[in-house]
Design a protein around this motif. Sequence first.
Motif, PDB file in Angstrom:
ATOM      1  N   TYR A  91       0.832  -1.188   0.000  1.00  0.00           N
ATOM      2  CA  TYR A  91       0.000   0.000   0.000  1.00  0.00           C
ATOM      3  C   TYR A  91       0.875   1.250   0.000  1.00  0.00           C
ATOM      4  N   CYS A  92       0.448   2.257  -0.744  1.00  0.00           N
ATOM      5  CA  CYS A  92       1.067   3.565  -0.559  1.00  0.00           C
ATOM      6  C   CYS A  92       0.118   4.421   0.271  1.00  0.00           C
ATOM      7  N   ALA A  93       0.685   5.395   0.939  1.00  0.00           N
ATOM      8  CA  ALA A  93      -0.103   6.246   1.814  1.00  0.00           C
ATOM      9  C   ALA A  93       0.515   7.628   1.869  1.00  0.00           C
ATOM     10  N   ALA A  94      -0.319   8.610   2.161  1.00  0.00           N
ATOM     11  CA  ALA A  94       0.119   9.998   2.223  1.00  0.00           C
ATOM     12  C   ALA A  94      -0.167  10.579   3.596  1.00  0.00           C
ATOM     13  N   ALA A  95       0.807  11.328   4.094  1.00  0.00           N
ATOM     14  CA  ALA A  95       0.667  12.026   5.372  1.00  0.00           C
ATOM     15  C   ALA A  95       0.990  13.497   5.156  1.00  0.00           C
ATOM     16  N   ASP A 144      -4.334   9.040   4.087  1.00  0.00           N
ATOM     17  CA  ASP A 144      -4.899   8.638   2.797  1.00  0.00           C
ATOM     18  C   ASP A 144      -4.152   7.410   2.297  1.00  0.00           C
ATOM     19  N   TRP A 145      -4.902   6.408   1.894  1.00  0.00           N
ATOM     20  CA  TRP A 145      -4.327   5.117   1.504  1.00  0.00           C
ATOM     21  C   TRP A 145      -4.816   4.695   0.127  1.00  0.00           C
ATOM     22  N   GLY A 146      -3.939   4.013  -0.586  1.00  0.00           N
ATOM     23  CA  GLY A 146      -4.352   3.377  -1.816  1.00  0.00           C
ATOM     24  C   GLY A 146      -5.053   2.059  -1.521  1.00  0.00           C
ATOM     25  N   GLN A 147      -5.483   1.396  -2.573  1.00  0.00           N
ATOM     26  CA  GLN A 147      -6.253   0.162  -2.417  1.00  0.00           C
ATOM     27  C   GLN A 147      -5.350  -1.060  -2.251  1.00  0.00           C
ATOM     28  N   GLY A 148      -4.082  -0.890  -2.517  1.00  0.00           N
ATOM     29  CA  GLY A 148      -3.132  -1.989  -2.369  1.00  0.00           C
ATOM     30  C   GLY A 148      -2.900  -2.728  -3.672  1.00  0.00           C
ATOM     31  N   THR A 149      -1.703  -3.275  -3.797  1.00  0.00           N
ATOM     32  CA  THR A 149      -1.364  -4.095  -4.963  1.00  0.00           C
ATOM     33  C   THR A 149      -0.606  -5.323  -4.479  1.00  0.00           C
TER      34      THR A 149
END
Length: 127
Positions: free
Chosen positions: A95-99, A116-121
């Motif tokens: 997952y990528c995430a933003a802070a 904020d998080w992505g849906q994952g890969t």
Amino acid sequence: QVQLVESGGGWVQTGGSLRLSCTASGGTLSIYDMGWFRQTPGKERECVAAINWSGGTTFYEDSVKGRFTVSRDNAKNTAYLQMNGLKAEDTAIYYCAAAPFSLATQVLAVKSRYRDWGQGTQVTVSS
């Protein structure tokens, strides 16, 4: 708040490479620190790499040091995770995430900061 979409996951043989991308929409990535996390069944989501808003500071979890490289291109609103020398134990959902950015770079790996998080890969490494 930004929307994040990861891409680039898949299956790779042991020792191979993958490059994950995380593209943001709905805002500019340049005001966010970016983290890459991974999770396997029954385990906590852990931060494997992170990069501060300017790209000047990075964090790597010990098991990926020397193999993974985190980078970003704020002009493209995209962050990357280059993964080389992949091992079976790297198999996970990434997952990528933003802070919101912080000047305190020692907090890059603090999961609770990331809103904020992505849906994952899925990344699968096997022989």
